[in-house]
Design an enzyme around this catalytic site. Structure first.
Site: not given
Length: 495
Positions: A23, A354, A372, A377, A393
């Protein structure tokens, strides 16, 4: 003689999020983009003390303010768990009341402190696990906007769940109804495409707290009717962005690190400052590999793989015969099942940059849990995906990847939720091998990279939406006070 109206205050955005890395990172990047699109604005970022402490470990006191390299002020609030919340040591049943009460009081103090310095907040932007934030904004006479950090499709499913479709969704998700569920504005969704939260039917469920927080969020949305900024882009979720006409959803994504990876202050992952020598090691290793030859594997910062899944993953990766870079958490590597020294065909690390890895030409696919942030990305860099969703999700994200985008394949798991070695090998070959299907997936991945880039480029749909939001927040004709809307020609707030 008529006294001229006082000038409006300098635009000041306050971004508020809970202390989870998934977040903090996109919210911080959005804050930097807002500041870049409105150079006259101030930006303050606020997360709970536990997250703030990890972001700035050298502070003399954990709740001291700090300014990052991008010029954003970081002013934490307290959620009542300043050493961090742990479901193993804290009572999940008391989290909500304690976090809400402490959060309201301490975030309100942050807003008052900023106003006392002559820098009143003029717009609050918050994420979904701090649903009490609009109450604080309203008490200070400030408009609030939600930054939805999951797909627009998930927002639509949750909205319908809390507005009369809960029984149908739960029945489908738990296999006691039909195999698909139909929701207004959405295509029919199969059971495996539904977010895991809609399957919860008992307060005893270990993730019931998340369902409770989402319920609070949507009750707050119904009351305050804020603008909703979504970390997606129009070409990707055109219909889902319009599936809930009760709200204005504006796509502002993909909100991902810059192309240079983590080198700029707006891209850096503050929760995991990397060691230069570690980065040099895996980046140098990637430099030795041919283009699109490496399998990159990471399941994010929250999930831990059990021993069986680790062994199946290891055997499956070895069976592909391809080099791989596998990010395994300390807890996983500590039992000897994953060696940080790597092996003949692969390298195992505890953490990596990453964005930089996905930008490397050697990476040919991404085996991911379908968080997500990670998915976007990968999309933004044109890397095909092997989707291994776990919860929340992620099943819906996997559906988007495979069914809506054609940019990857979804792995099938066994009865214990484990992806077996043969299935992993099959999926990797489906996106990296020869033949029509892998070629088509790679072409789709390249196309989505182009569309994502166009969305955030000057004049793109997401860039226009963000610029319009920043401009409207700077000069607004309305703002809520005490639950009502008051109109003025210019935004002038007393906090």
């Amino acid at each position: 003689m008529e006294v001229p109206a006082p000038p409006p205050p300098q635009p000041h955005f306050l971004f508020v999020t809970n202390p989870m890395q998934g977040h903090i990172n996109p919210t911080r990047r959005l804050a930097a983009r807002v500041m870049a699109s409105n150079p006259c604005a101030r930006v303050t970022f606020s997360t709970a003390v536990s997250g703030h402490r990890r972001m700035f470990p050298s502070l003399s006191r954990p709740d001291d303010e700090a300014i990052d390299a991008a010029g954003v002020l970081h002013a934490p609030f307290s959620d009542g768990f300043d050493d961090g919340f742990s479901s193993t040591t804290h009572d999940a049943g008391t989290y909500r009341a304690r976090a809400f009460a402490a959060g309201r009081d301490t975030l309100s103090a942050v807003a008052s402190r900023l106003a006392a310095r002559g820098h009143p907040v003029t717009r609050v932007v918050y994420t979904f696990l701090v649903p009490w934030v609009p109450d604080v904004a309203c008490a200070h006479g400030v408009p609030a906007s939600l930054f939805w950090i999951q797909p627009a499709a998930v927002f639509a499913v949750y909205y319908r769940y809390f507005h009369g479709h809960d029984a149908d969704l739960a029945a489908c998700a738990n296999g006691i109804g039909g195999d698909t569920v139909s929701l207004p504005g959405m295509p029919p969704l199969k059971r495996e495409a539904l977010p895991s939260v809609v399957s919860i039917t008992s307060p005893e469920h270990r993730h019931y707290l998340l369902l409770d927080l989402l319920r609070d969020l949507f009750l707050s949305l119904d009351e305050h009717k804020p603008r909703v900024l979504v970390n997606t882009f129009d070409d990707l979720e055109h219909d889902a962005l319009r599936a809930v006409p009760e709200f204005e959803l504006a796509a502002v994504g993909p909100v991902v690190p810059d192309e240079d990876g983590g080198s700029s202050p707006t891209s850096a992952d503050l929760l995991h400052p990397e060691e230069q020598n570690a980065r040099d090691t895996y980046m140098a290793w990637l430099d030795t590999k041919p283009a699109r030859s490496v399998v990159y594997v990471s399941f994010g910062s929250v999930l831990s793989l059990n021993n069986r899944q680790e062994e199946e993953m290891r055997q499956g990766l070895e069976a592909t015969g391809r080099p791989y870079l596998w990010v395994a958490r300390k807890a996983a590597a500590g039992d000897g099942s994953a060696s940080p020294d790597g092996c003949a065909e692969g390298m195992v690390v505890e953490w990596c940059d990453q964005a930089r890895v996905l930008s490397h030409a050697a990476v040919g696919c991404f085996v991911t849990h379908c968080g997500w942030n990670s998915t976007l990305e990968s999309v933004a860099r044109g890397v095909p995906l092997v989707a291994v969703p776990q919860w929340t999700d992620q099943p819906t994200v996997a559906w988007l990847v495979e069914e809506r985008m054609g940019a990857g394949v979804r792995a099938r798991v066994d009865g214990e939720g484990v992806i077996e070695r043969g299935e992993l090998r099959r999926c990797v070959e489906a996106v990296m091998g020869d033949g029509e299907v892998p070629t088509a997936i790679r072409a789709q991945s390249d196309r989505w990279r182009e569309l994502a880039s166009e969305a955030v480029a000057p004049g793109g749909t997401s860039e226009r939406n963000l610029r319009a939001f920043a401009s409207a927040a700077a000069v607004s004709s309305e703002y809520p006070v005490g639950g009502r809307v008051r109109r003025r020609g210019l935004l002038y707030l007393h906090i």
